[in-house]
Write a protein that holds these residues in place. Structure first.
Motif, mmCIF file in Angstrom:
data_model
loop_
_atom_site.group_PDB
_atom_site.id
_atom_site.type_symbol
_atom_site.label_atom_id
_atom_site.label_comp_id
_atom_site.label_asym_id
_atom_site.label_seq_id
_atom_site.Cartn_x
_atom_site.Cartn_y
_atom_site.Cartn_z
ATOM 1 N N ASN A 1 54.062 61.382 -14.819
ATOM 2 C CA ASN A 1 53.740 62.142 -13.750
ATOM 3 C C ASN A 1 52.634 61.315 -12.930
ATOM 4 O OD1 ASN A 1 54.849 65.131 -14.221
ATOM 5 N ND2 ASN A 1 53.844 64.399 -15.873
ATOM 6 N N VAL A 2 52.940 60.993 -11.553
ATOM 7 C CA VAL A 2 52.135 60.644 -10.531
ATOM 8 C C VAL A 2 51.680 61.510 -9.771
ATOM 9 C CG1 VAL A 2 51.897 58.796 -8.748
ATOM 10 C CG2 VAL A 2 53.257 58.469 -10.605
ATOM 11 N N VAL A 3 50.362 61.915 -9.585
ATOM 12 C CA VAL A 3 49.588 62.711 -8.993
ATOM 13 C C VAL A 3 49.069 61.933 -7.786
ATOM 14 C CG1 VAL A 3 48.003 64.663 -8.729
ATOM 15 C CG2 VAL A 3 49.410 64.489 -10.805
ATOM 16 N N LEU A 4 49.208 62.147 -6.608
ATOM 17 C CA LEU A 4 48.819 61.667 -5.261
ATOM 18 C C LEU A 4 47.877 62.680 -4.655
ATOM 19 C CD1 LEU A 4 51.934 59.547 -3.743
ATOM 20 C CD2 LEU A 4 50.000 58.937 -5.543
ATOM 21 N N LEU A 5 46.693 62.283 -4.394
ATOM 22 C CA LEU A 5 45.849 63.392 -3.934
ATOM 23 C C LEU A 5 45.131 62.518 -2.738
ATOM 24 C CD1 LEU A 5 44.236 66.033 -3.894
ATOM 25 C CD2 LEU A 5 42.383 64.875 -5.292
ATOM 26 N N TRP A 6 45.617 62.998 -1.383
ATOM 27 C CA TRP A 6 45.068 62.443 -0.082
ATOM 28 C C TRP A 6 43.775 63.301 0.512
ATOM 29 C CZ3 TRP A 6 46.777 57.602 -0.105
ATOM 30 C CH2 TRP A 6 48.025 57.351 -0.491
ATOM 31 N N HIS A 7 42.818 62.585 0.332
ATOM 32 C CA HIS A 7 41.406 63.330 0.953
ATOM 33 C C HIS A 7 41.211 63.281 2.414
ATOM 34 C CE1 HIS A 7 37.408 65.193 0.747
ATOM 35 N NE2 HIS A 7 36.818 64.090 0.962
ATOM 36 N N MET A 8 41.100 64.566 3.189
ATOM 37 C CA MET A 8 41.129 64.590 4.566
ATOM 38 C C MET A 8 39.893 65.196 4.823
ATOM 39 S SD MET A 8 43.908 63.138 5.264
ATOM 40 C CE MET A 8 45.867 63.061 5.446
ATOM 41 N N ALA B 1 43.360 63.243 13.981
ATOM 42 C CA ALA B 1 44.622 64.157 13.989
ATOM 43 C C ALA B 1 45.778 63.418 14.565
ATOM 44 C CB ALA B 1 44.310 65.212 14.876
ATOM 45 N N VAL B 2 45.757 62.629 15.681
ATOM 46 C CA VAL B 2 46.727 62.048 16.243
ATOM 47 C C VAL B 2 47.239 60.887 15.525
ATOM 48 C CG1 VAL B 2 46.011 62.848 18.790
ATOM 49 C CG2 VAL B 2 45.380 60.745 17.874
ATOM 50 N N HIS B 3 46.366 60.398 14.539
ATOM 51 C CA HIS B 3 46.552 59.303 13.864
ATOM 52 C C HIS B 3 46.960 59.589 12.304
ATOM 53 C CE1 HIS B 3 45.824 55.142 11.918
ATOM 54 N NE2 HIS B 3 46.276 54.580 13.147
ATOM 55 N N SER B 4 46.017 59.763 11.474
ATOM 56 C CA SER B 4 46.287 59.701 10.365
ATOM 57 C C SER B 4 46.960 61.144 9.719
ATOM 58 C CB SER B 4 45.002 59.615 9.489
ATOM 59 O OG SER B 4 44.457 58.398 9.667
ATOM 60 N N TYR B 5 46.255 62.262 10.433
ATOM 61 C CA TYR B 5 46.767 63.774 9.812
ATOM 62 C C TYR B 5 48.448 63.878 10.006
ATOM 63 C CZ TYR B 5 41.791 64.210 9.898
ATOM 64 O OH TYR B 5 40.447 64.016 9.420
ATOM 65 N N LYS C 1 56.227 64.711 -3.936
ATOM 66 C CA LYS C 1 55.396 66.047 -4.195
ATOM 67 C C LYS C 1 54.122 65.331 -4.002
ATOM 68 C CE LYS C 1 58.681 68.579 -5.868
ATOM 69 N NZ LYS C 1 59.324 69.981 -5.033
ATOM 70 N N VAL C 2 53.173 65.858 -3.212
ATOM 71 C CA VAL C 2 51.907 65.278 -3.080
ATOM 72 C C VAL C 2 51.114 66.283 -2.762
ATOM 73 C CG1 VAL C 2 52.755 63.040 -1.871
ATOM 74 C CG2 VAL C 2 52.173 65.028 -0.700
ATOM 75 N N ALA C 3 49.557 65.974 -2.879
ATOM 76 C CA ALA C 3 48.589 66.796 -2.694
ATOM 77 C C ALA C 3 47.827 66.351 -1.652
ATOM 78 C CB ALA C 3 47.584 67.182 -3.845
ATOM 79 N N PHE C 4 47.216 67.174 -0.621
ATOM 80 C CA PHE C 4 46.210 66.890 0.375
ATOM 81 C C PHE C 4 45.154 67.717 0.372
ATOM 82 C CE2 PHE C 4 50.166 65.611 2.521
ATOM 83 C CZ PHE C 4 49.859 64.399 3.052
ATOM 84 N N ASN C 5 43.861 67.007 0.217
ATOM 85 C CA ASN C 5 42.670 67.663 0.119
ATOM 86 C C ASN C 5 41.981 67.746 1.455
ATOM 87 O OD1 ASN C 5 40.668 68.726 -2.125
ATOM 88 N ND2 ASN C 5 39.436 67.749 -0.362
ATOM 89 N N PHE C 6 41.913 68.931 2.008
ATOM 90 C CA PHE C 6 41.048 69.320 3.357
ATOM 91 C C PHE C 6 39.876 70.026 3.127
ATOM 92 C CE2 PHE C 6 45.626 68.577 5.082
ATOM 93 C CZ PHE C 6 45.316 68.296 6.239
ATOM 94 N N THR C 7 39.000 69.441 3.727
ATOM 95 C CA THR C 7 37.761 70.082 3.697
ATOM 96 C C THR C 7 37.850 71.182 4.860
ATOM 97 O OG1 THR C 7 36.703 68.688 5.426
ATOM 98 C CG2 THR C 7 36.419 68.078 3.230
ATOM 99 N N PRO C 8 37.002 72.243 4.463
ATOM 100 C CA PRO C 8 37.263 73.606 5.129
ATOM 101 C C PRO C 8 36.610 73.367 6.547
ATOM 102 C CG PRO C 8 36.589 74.127 2.911
ATOM 103 C CD PRO C 8 36.490 72.587 3.104
#
Length: 719
Positions: free
Chosen positions: A2-9, A31-35, A49-56
């Motif tokens: 399993n490869v778990v990709l977690l992109w932290h925003m 937002a207009v670029h990376s997100y 399948k990926v995970a994105f970590n968004f700070t509140p």
């Protein structure tokens, strides 16, 4: 495997809650670029399948900006008609509108590049008022347009023909065109989160989160916990707010329900910062698992009596873990650091297909050794800042990586929740190291005088709130507004830029935003803020990434310091002062020296470890590439190549020389570089190993100086 990709925003709270204005544009521009780019890439690969970590607090600002409730200063300055700009607004535009990667965002737009050179590569604050007179109304309008155009990513260009039209036009924009571009920014901010929600519904994406305003939780719990990993550090007066730890986690889940309709199962603690006492807080807030760095795991194994002395193999990293403390358990995945750092810092400096294949090759090797369906490798890193360094915003690299992962017979991408649902951890940690993902300690955020002063002022404000909280007559909305500003001030980002670890020309602005949040605590309650909050914590100096030569030098080409005066008067670059919002650990280069005499250019690099290949890329006055390669016998081969297009090179000269012993030293004849008196010289240096770029100096832009005339030393003479 399993490869778990977690992109932290992640962006901190830039909004002054008294005025409703955001002091920086980074939420909108990312937002207009990376997100937008990142979710577009996911949509191109339906089986990914990926995970994105968004700070509140980032989610909160995206919603506010999209709804028109908040405007950032740069958008406000951009919307002013160029002929109506006041002197102060012109100065702000010239200060802020070139804050972009010179090589990938500014140079590809010739008019933008010309405007940068018209202002100067670095901000001259002393003469900025005079520099404004060099720009016409059309210059300002083009700059307002190009700055906002440059930040649009590949997904935006694909979706909106207006962007392609503006880029083709290149200059002489109208006010209507500028307004259309800014309105398009607003549309993207307003709609981008809906694409993430759709990806969740399709089962492609999992959203994880971080504490509300991204504080360093162990330090919020008790700053004295820093002594566990930094026993000799000078600490500020103790800050201790366990109630705030709980609030940041509870508010994070509240925002997740509001934006995505459900609480998050996974938590990326801010900067991977953990302590064993936090485990019950995680579980209480409804988190099933958390993520942090591999160094935390291996330090923890040294602390756990059940694992100590067992000769732990590195392969224990590639699996899920259960972490227990005080009768409470939470699952965890620990990120593979070298490969995560490769994506963040080195992939952009290499051909995209080659960089993607490098990762896939390592995944295959791990898979072969792990030899289990339960094996997992976690790649976790910043999901926004890294892409500015790619010429195409990372499109080709991500496409190659995702294509390789989704078609590989033995690798499968997995969302963290799916992984833990399928494979319950079989190993347990009964101890947890207290530290962050950066060097497994908290040195970035505490211990230096500036950082400690910020903690002291934060602590004073927290104590004031505790005293005022006892007054039952205060309206609840005032107390809530004060707490909101306090939480913003507790965010990690302000402390990131204090102290010597990181420095940019935005240091003073971040200092001001931090103190504004503290002032707003008092203002929300109807009190005058303490006067000391009006004074900067940062030393009021603009950082200089390098110093230019001031004397001729004549060093020996031995790689040893044979004479102290060999490098006196040389230009210098401190490679350890990092210029970005991402931390690069284990840097090989420590310091660069560069200079010349009448006939030669010299370069010295102090390394940790042995170099293998050094490239010096000269962009002006002539395009030249100098490569020094170590031979099997330990000697060095130096060749100078020339090019007309910086793509195809041919050998021009092989008279250079290099050596390495205590440090690396290089000499190249000036004649081979094609320099003449008073020519402007621009260059940067790259370190390579097995044809992969490991580091670049400086991290961004170029080192610039003029090759002098014969009276150079006479003009530089001093007593």
């Amino acid at each position: 495997m399993n490869v778990v990709l977690l992109w932290h925003m992640h962006q901190p709270d830039y909004v002054d809650r008294q005025t409703g204005k955001a002091r920086t544009p980074w939420v909108r521009l990312h937002a207009v670029h990376s997100y937008l780019d990142m979710i577009e890439m996911v949509e191109r690969f339906p089986t990914l399948k990926v995970a994105f970590n968004f700070t509140p607090v980032l989610l909160e600002q995206l919603v506010e900006i999209g709804a028109g409730e908040v405007i950032d200063d740069c958008e406000a300055w951009s919307r002013i008609r160029a002929e109506n700009l006041g002197q102060g607004e012109k100065e702000k535009i010239l200060e802020h509108f070139f804050r972009a990667n010179f090589d990938t965002l500014i140079r590809p737009l010739p008019r933008f590049w010309d405007l940068l050179n018209q202002r100067g590569r670095m901000v001259d604050f002393q003469n900025l008022a005079e520099v404004t007179n060099l720009f016409s109304a059309q210059d300002y309008r083009d700059l307002q347009t190009l700055y906002n155009l440059a930040w649009c990513g590949f997904a935006a260009y694909q979706a909106y023909p207006l962007l392609r039209e503006l880029r083709a036009q290149g200059r002489d924009f109208t006010e209507d065109q500028k307004s259309q571009l800014l309105d398009l920014h607003r549309e993207i901010v307003r709609t981008v989160l809906s694409r993430y929600r759709a990806a969740i519904e399709r089962g492609q994406v999992e959203i994880t989160t971080s504490p509300y305003c991204h504080p360093i939780l162990p330090l919020l719990l008790d700053t004295n916990l820093a002594r566990r990993s930094m026993p000799h550090v000078n600490l500020p007066p103790q800050f201790c707010a366990p109630e705030d730890v709980r609030s940041h986690l509870v508010l994070a889940q509240k925002r997740m329900r509001e934006v995505f309709g459900a609480p998050a199962r996974g938590l990326w603690p801010s900067e991977g910062s953990v302590a064993p006492e936090l485990i019950p807080f995680f579980r209480e807030a409804g988190f099933d698992y958390f993520f942090t760095d591999e160094a935390i795991l291996f330090r923890s194994l040294e602390l756990d009596p059940r694992w100590r002395g067992r000769g732990v193999d590195h392969m224990v990293l590639f699996q899920g873990w259960t972490v227990s403390w005080g009768g409470t358990t939470v699952d965890a995945l620990f990120r593979e650091r070298p490969l995560s750092d490769f994506v963040g810092f080195r992939a952009s400096q290499n051909p995209p297909d080659q960089a993607a294949n490098f990762l896939l090759h390592h995944f295959e090797n791990i898979c072969q050794v792990a030899s289990s369906e339960e094996a997992a490798v976690l790649i976790a890193l910043d999901g926004e800042n890294a892409w500015e360094a790619f010429p195409d915003g990372g499109e080709r690299f991500l496409s190659s990586l995702y294509q390789g992962l989704t078609t590989h017979s033995r690798l499968r991408t997995s969302r963290p929740g799916d992984y833990f649902d399928a494979y319950r951890p079989k190993v347990e940690l009964g101890a947890l190291h207290t530290g962050s993902w950066i060097n497994a300690d908290f040195d970035i955020w505490i211990g230096d005088p500036e950082e400690n002063r910020a903690w002291e002022w934060l602590g004073r404000t927290r104590q004031f709130l505790r005293r005022i909280g006892e007054d039952r007559s205060l309206p609840a909305e005032k107390t809530a507004a004060a707490m909101r500003s306090l939480y913003a001030a507790e965010g990690s980002d302000w402390f990131w830029w204090y102290g010597p670890d990181f420095s940019t020309d935005s240091d003073l602005l971040f200092d001001e935003i931090f103190r504004t949040h503290l002032r707003n605590v008092y203002l929300a309650l109807g009190f005058s803020p303490p006067p000391y909050l009006d004074f900067p914590i940062c030393a009021p100096t603009v950082p200089t990434p390098y110093a230019i030569p001031r004397l001729y030098i004549h060093p020996q080409l031995t790689g040893r310091l044979d004479n102290f005066f060999d490098w006196v008067g040389a230009g210098t670059v401190d490679a350890l002062v990092q210029q970005t919002a991402m931390f690069q650990p284990n840097r090989l280069g420590q310091k660069l020296y560069f200079g010349f005499d009448e006939e030669h250019f010299y370069l010295r690099i102090d390394f940790v470890g042995a170099p293998e290949e050094i490239e010096v890329e000269f962009l002006s006055p002539q395009i030249r590439r100098v490569t020094a390669s170590v031979l099997p016998n330990g000697s060095w081969k130096v060749r100078t190549e020339h090019s007309e297009d910086a793509v195809l090179f041919s050998v021009a000269d092989e008279r250079g020389a290099a050596a390495w012993e205590d440090f690396f030293v290089l000499m190249v004849p000036v004649a081979a570089l094609g320099w003449k008196e008073k020519d402007p010289v621009s260059f940067f240096v790259r370190l390579l190993r097995e044809k992969l770029v490991l580091e670049r100096y400086p991290e961004r832009g170029t080192i610039d100086f003029r090759f002098p005339s014969r009276d150079f030393e006479a003009r530089q003479w001093f007593v």
